[in-house]
Structures are given as C-alpha cells and as structure tokens.
Design an enzyme around this catalytic site. Structure first.
Site, PDB file in Angstrom:
ATOM      1  N   GLY A   1       0.868  -1.164  -0.079  1.00  0.00           N
ATOM      2  CA  GLY A   1      -0.030  -0.150   0.059  1.00  0.00           C
ATOM      3  C   GLY A   1       0.831   1.321   0.139  1.00  0.00           C
TER       4      GLY A   1
ATOM      5  N   THR B   1       1.152   4.988  -0.425  1.00  0.00           N
ATOM      6  CA  THR B   1       0.423   6.413  -0.309  1.00  0.00           C
ATOM      7  C   THR B   1       1.170   7.582  -0.877  1.00  0.00           C
ATOM      8  OG1 THR B   1      -0.149   5.450   1.943  1.00  0.00           O
ATOM      9  CG2 THR B   1      -0.896   7.756   1.243  1.00  0.00           C
TER      10      THR B   1
ATOM     11  N   GLN C   1       7.225  -3.677   0.151  1.00  0.00           N
ATOM     12  CA  GLN C   1       7.594  -4.149   1.333  1.00  0.00           C
ATOM     13  C   GLN C   1       9.029  -3.253   1.711  1.00  0.00           C
ATOM     14  OE1 GLN C   1       6.426  -6.702  -1.027  1.00  0.00           O
ATOM     15  NE2 GLN C   1       4.535  -5.867  -0.258  1.00  0.00           N
TER      16      GLN C   1
HETATM   17  P1  GDP Z   1       5.097   2.887   1.473  1.00  0.00           P
HETATM   18  O1  GDP Z   1       4.162   1.721   1.593  1.00  0.00           O
HETATM   19  O2  GDP Z   1       6.634   2.663   1.673  1.00  0.00           O
HETATM   20  O3  GDP Z   1       4.851   3.609   0.196  1.00  0.00           O
HETATM   21  O4  GDP Z   1       4.684   3.723   2.599  1.00  0.00           O
HETATM   22  P2  GDP Z   1       3.008   3.908   3.211  1.00  0.00           P
HETATM   23  O5  GDP Z   1       2.463   4.886   2.040  1.00  0.00           O
HETATM   24  O6  GDP Z   1       2.595   2.709   3.350  1.00  0.00           O
HETATM   25  O7  GDP Z   1       3.310   4.747   4.332  1.00  0.00           O
HETATM   26  C1  GDP Z   1       4.098   5.972   4.641  1.00  0.00           C
HETATM   27  C2  GDP Z   1       2.982   7.102   5.207  1.00  0.00           C
HETATM   28  O8  GDP Z   1       3.946   8.099   5.637  1.00  0.00           O
HETATM   29  C3  GDP Z   1       1.846   7.473   4.157  1.00  0.00           C
HETATM   30  O9  GDP Z   1       0.856   7.659   4.998  1.00  0.00           O
HETATM   31  C4  GDP Z   1       2.645   8.699   3.769  1.00  0.00           C
HETATM   32  O10 GDP Z   1       1.638   9.594   3.353  1.00  0.00           O
HETATM   33  C5  GDP Z   1       3.377   9.037   4.814  1.00  0.00           C
HETATM   34  N1  GDP Z   1       4.718  10.018   4.600  1.00  0.00           N
HETATM   35  C6  GDP Z   1       5.591   9.558   3.604  1.00  0.00           C
HETATM   36  N2  GDP Z   1       6.577  10.556   3.718  1.00  0.00           N
HETATM   37  C7  GDP Z   1       6.183  11.468   4.820  1.00  0.00           C
HETATM   38  C8  GDP Z   1       6.826  12.510   5.524  1.00  0.00           C
HETATM   39  O11 GDP Z   1       8.082  12.778   5.184  1.00  0.00           O
HETATM   40  N3  GDP Z   1       6.435  12.930   6.465  1.00  0.00           N
HETATM   41  C9  GDP Z   1       4.873  12.640   6.835  1.00  0.00           C
HETATM   42  N4  GDP Z   1       4.361  13.260   7.957  1.00  0.00           N
HETATM   43  N5  GDP Z   1       4.297  11.638   6.332  1.00  0.00           N
HETATM   44  C10 GDP Z   1       5.203  10.977   5.324  1.00  0.00           C
HETATM   45  P1  IMO Z   2       4.536  -1.808   1.474  1.00  0.00           P
HETATM   46  O1  IMO Z   2       4.935  -1.978  -0.006  1.00  0.00           O
HETATM   47  C1  IMO Z   2       4.406  -3.313   5.378  1.00  0.00           C
HETATM   48  C2  IMO Z   2       3.950  -7.752   6.093  1.00  0.00           C
HETATM   49  C3  IMO Z   2       2.508  -8.074   6.533  1.00  0.00           C
HETATM   50  C4  IMO Z   2       3.110  -9.235   7.393  1.00  0.00           C
HETATM   51  C5  IMO Z   2       4.216  -9.713   6.477  1.00  0.00           C
HETATM   52  C6  IMO Z   2       3.522 -10.837   5.644  1.00  0.00           C
HETATM   53  O2  IMO Z   2       3.492  -1.129   1.526  1.00  0.00           O
HETATM   54  O3  IMO Z   2       5.770  -1.328   2.302  1.00  0.00           O
HETATM   55  P2  IMO Z   2       1.908 -10.855   3.225  1.00  0.00           P
HETATM   56  O4  IMO Z   2       0.482 -10.564   3.295  1.00  0.00           O
HETATM   57  O5  IMO Z   2       2.941 -10.185   2.485  1.00  0.00           O
HETATM   58  O6  IMO Z   2       2.070 -12.397   3.292  1.00  0.00           O
HETATM   59  O7  IMO Z   2       2.200 -10.646   5.008  1.00  0.00           O
HETATM   60  O8  IMO Z   2       4.401  -8.843   5.662  1.00  0.00           O
HETATM   61  N1  IMO Z   2       3.638  -6.627   5.003  1.00  0.00           N
HETATM   62  C7  IMO Z   2       3.969  -5.396   4.750  1.00  0.00           C
HETATM   63  N2  IMO Z   2       4.189  -4.610   5.933  1.00  0.00           N
HETATM   64  N3  IMO Z   2       4.446  -3.006   4.319  1.00  0.00           N
HETATM   65  C8  IMO Z   2       4.050  -3.772   3.195  1.00  0.00           C
HETATM   66  O9  IMO Z   2       3.838  -3.321   2.006  1.00  0.00           O
HETATM   67  C9  IMO Z   2       3.646  -4.979   3.500  1.00  0.00           C
HETATM   68  N4  IMO Z   2       3.364  -6.231   2.844  1.00  0.00           N
HETATM   69  C10 IMO Z   2       3.527  -7.185   3.530  1.00  0.00           C
HETATM   70  O10 IMO Z   2       1.930  -7.114   7.531  1.00  0.00           O
HETATM   71  O11 IMO Z   2       3.562  -8.891   8.566  1.00  0.00           O
HETATM   72 MG    MG Z   3       2.818   0.787   2.634  1.00  0.00          MG
END
Ligand code: GDP
Ligand code: IMO
Ligand code: MG
Length: 423
Positions: free
Chosen positions: A40, A42, A224
C-alpha cells in the site's frame, strides 16, 4: 536521470510511494518487480490522497510509462478495483501507459483462502499477513503449479487445472471450517476480471529493455522492505518475495549492469505491521504517532507498531541492497520529542552485535544499545530546503549518516509531494 532502484530499508511502509512519486518527475518509466496488493503506497499530491497497491506510483504523472513486471503476483479483481478507484480520482490509465507482464503469476481466490487457513492453523504464532493470498500465490509459483497471466483465460486447459486445484484446496478449507469455493463461482469472478486486463498484457521485459536501450530513465519501485525479504528478513515473519534490490532485476527482466543507483527509503524512526521481533519497539512513541493520526496501514488499516530508529537494521540494509544513499521520510514525526533515542548496536547474551542475528528467537532477545539525541521541539513541516531545518534536526540526520555509513539524499518533512527536501 540514471536507472534507479528504490527499496525499503526497514519493514515496509517507509514512504517508498512518496519518494517514487517525487522522483518520477525526472523519470520516463516506473516499474514494479515484486510483491502484490499486500503493498500500500500512499501519495499525497495537492491535498488529494492516492493509495497504490499494484500499479506503480508513477501513474499519477501524465505521459509516464508504468510496468507491472513478471515478479509481481497480480490479483485481477484487486487490480481492476484499483484501476476503477484511480480513474474515479481522474488518473489516466490506459493501454498506452500501463503494461502488465504476461509472465506475472495470478493471485486466485483460493490463495486468499489458503492464506487465511494458514493463519488460523498458526494461531498465536500467526505471521499477521495482509490476507491477500500473497504467500500461497508465490508458493504455487515456486511449486510450478501457478497460473501466469498468459496461462489464465477461458480455455479447457485452464478450467481443468483450476478444477483439480480447487478440489485440493476445498479439502483443506473444510478441515478448518472455511467455506468451499465452487468452480462456477471462481470462474465467474476471475474470467471477466482477467479479460478486462488482457489489453494491458505484454512481454514487459522487452518494454524495459527497449526503454533502457533508448536511454530513457527507469525507476524501479520496491514493495515491502529489506526485513520482509524472504531471504534476508526476519524469517518467518516476512513476505514471500525478494523485496531487496535484486528483486528489481529478476522481477522485471532488467539487465543488472544497467542499474546506476540504489536508494534506500527509511523512516526517521521504525514501524512494523504484523508479528515478529522488533528490537526498538516503543509503545509511548507509537501512542504519540497514532494520536497524531499517523501510522495506520495503507492496505489493512491496522495500527503499525512503532519504535526508535534502528541503525543496526539500516546499516545492514545498506550492505544487502548495495545502497548508494538514503531517503529519510517522516522526520516531522519526531517533532516535539525532546529526547530521541537511536539504536546503535544490540547486546545478546553479553555480546555486542552490529549485524542482525539470523533467528527471530535471538532477535527477540536482543537488547538495544541507545544513544540519546536532543530533539528540535518545533514544527518542521514548512521546511523546503535543508537549511530551513533546525540545528538539532540536521545533527540527527548527520548522526544517521555516521551510524549507517550512508549519505542522505532526500528528507521528508510531511506527506505531500512538495514536503521533500533534496540534500
Ligand atoms: P510505502 O508503503 O513505503 O509507500 O509507505 P506507506 O504509504 O504505506 O506509508 C508511509 C506513510 O507515511 C504514508 O501515510 C505517507 O503519506 C506518509 N509519509 C511519507 N513521507 C512522509 C513524511 O516525510 N512525513 C509525513 N508526515 N508523512 C509521510
Ligand atoms: P509496502 O509495499 C508493510 C507484512 C505483513 C506481514 C508480512 C507478511 O506498503 O511497504 P503478506 O501478506 O505479504 O504475506 O504478509 O509482511 N507486509 C507489509 N508490511 N508494508 C508492506 O508493503 C507489506 N506487505 C506485507 O504485515 O507482517
Ligand atoms: Mg505501505
């Protein structure tokens, strides 16, 4: 711009989507090589929030090519829902800007059932998966009984193989009280979803190759993070793919020697969703971040576990991925924390460790060695260049570099695209 791999240096959710979105401005092609819709990512742009699961974050920019590579496991229903949602947000997605590998394996409805079954059987020892069927889909790929995109469709062979596999799975489901899946129901769900995606299907390795040959700039969007990698992570509390830099090669068909730079994305602290050891976990920091409305999973909505920055992990991620530099996100998450702890090493049975141990039992027994740094006690979200940051924030970043051996190239001070500072 050169060809760049973006990889997570912790347990995922480091802010890869935001960094990829930021770098896409100067790229031509954005490619995903691993994972599935367990990811996921964002991106916040002009106050509008987008969450990407399978589609590369580059799709938010006009005139960029996006590729879902062979190493990804693709849930056709999930991908259609994602396309519809993004189109509803006025994102342009068509056969000219999205390409899906004909070799990518399909996540089938029974993979989700198998994922659920395994978690039920593991009970207290469950992994805490996202429930998206990712592990079973990769297991079928390795066992050589999966369906690749090219193999899935309305043919007698597909129906026959599907029926055999469903029979096996249904036996497993009923044994743990899960409902059976009927062949007609699975076909009704899967076939139209696949048919809708066929126009996007192609040999994406050639798209990647042709772009490289034409001197275009490619961004490889990791999913991940290093410690969820099936080989290098905190096994078995990991996902089922190679999330580290090498996955960007095998998962896309890109030539290894064409990569110019590998960027590790890491938060200024640490988070993890799901089970498994977490040496620097700190509930007070977690409560603080959750109360700010932060650190809830982008895919499952689960609250993320939070803790201090662990430089043992980030330094080792540098080694495993061959990182050139770090993009540090969420520095603003530490705004108002007056004393910031940074883990510099672990002690395990009286021994000092600077590399994570191989087993989760050992990792769970590791005691963090902390260094305390002074906070900056102010809001940094309006900073737009490094020199706007308070001295203590800059000292924190310098200390990160000293402890990890990695220069910092980008700094996030907020979720919006413009809240990214270039060092
Ligand atoms: P990803 O899976 O590595 O793309 O990260 P996610 O989107 O799952 O989680 C990162 C979260 O941190 C999201 O809600 C982003 O909008 C937020 N985010 C990323 N960079 C920053 C930052 O520098 N500051 C803040 N406040 N939020 C951030
Ligand atoms: P992004 O790309 C954080 C974690 C799950 C669980 C483990 C195994 O957003 O960084 P799975 O469904 O892959 O078999 O789950 O991996 N996990 C993540 N944690 N960010 C992710 O993706 C993840 N994708 C899987 O929470 O611990
Ligand atoms: Mg994520």
């Amino acid at each position: 711009m050169p060809n760049v791999i973006i990889t997570g240096a912790q347990w995922g959710d480091e802010g890869k989507g935001k960094i990829v979105d930021f770098l896409t401005e100067t790229a031509d092609v954005v490619v995903r090589g691993a994972g599935g819709n367990n990811a996921g990512h964002t991106v916040i742009q002009g106050g509008q929030k987008y969450v990407l699961h399978l589609i590369p974050s580059g799709i938010l920019w006009k005139d960029k090519t996006c590729v879902i590579g062979n190493g990804v496991v693709m849930d056709p229903m999930g991908l259609n829902a994602e396309i519809d949602k993004l189109r509803g947000q006025n994102v342009i997605i068509n056969e000219a800007n999205l390409f899906i590998s004909d070799r990518a394996h399909i996540v089938m409805p029974y993979h989700r059932g198998l994922d659920q079954r395994r978690e039920i059987l593991l009970a207290a020892k469950k992994i805490g998966t996202t429930g998206r069927g990712i592990g079973p889909a990769y297991a079928d790929k390795i066992e050589r009984r999966g369906f690749r995109f090219i193999d899935a469709g309305d043919t007698p062979v597909f129906r026959e193989r599907l029926e055999e596999r469903l029979d096996e799975c249904n036996g497993l489901f009923t044994a743990v009280g899960l409902p059976k899946l009927e062949i007609a129901q699975v076909l009704d769900e899967v076939l139209p979803a696949i048919a809708r995606l066929v126009p996007f299907r192609t040999n994406t390795s050639m798209i990647v190759h042709d772009a490289i040959t034409a001197g275009k700039s490619l961004l490889f969007e990791g999913a991940q993070g290093t410690y969820l990698d099936i080989d290098h992570g905190t096994y078995p509390f990991v996902t089922s793919s190679n999330t580290t830099a090498g996955g960007a090669i095998t998962g896309t068909g890109a030539a290894l020697r064409k990569i110019d730079r590998v960027v590790g994305v890491c938060k200024a602290y640490t988070t993890r969703v799901g089970s498994g050891p977490f040496v620097t976990e700190n509930d007070a920091l977690g409560d603080r971040l959750h109360n700010m409305g932060r650190e809830f999973g982008a895919t499952t909505g689960r609250p993320r576990r939070c803790g201090w920055l662990d430089t043992v992990m980030v330094r080792y991620a540098g080694i495993i991925n061959g990182l050139d530099d770090l993009a540090v996100t969420n520095l603003d998450g530490l705004d108002g924390v007056s004393e910031i702890q940074v883990c510099t090493a672990y002690t395990l049975d009286g021994e000092r460790l600077t590399v994570p141990p191989a087993t989760v039992d050992e990792m769970a027994r590791c005691v963090p060695v902390y260094e305390t740094l002074p906070g900056w006690n102010c809001d940094i979200t309006a900073a737009r260049k490094i020199t706007d940051l308070p001295t203590n924030a800059r000292a924190y970043l310098d200390r990160m570099t000293a402890l990890t051996g990695l220069p910092i190239s980008m700094i996030g001070v907020g979720p919006d695209r413009e809240q990214t500072l270039v060092a």
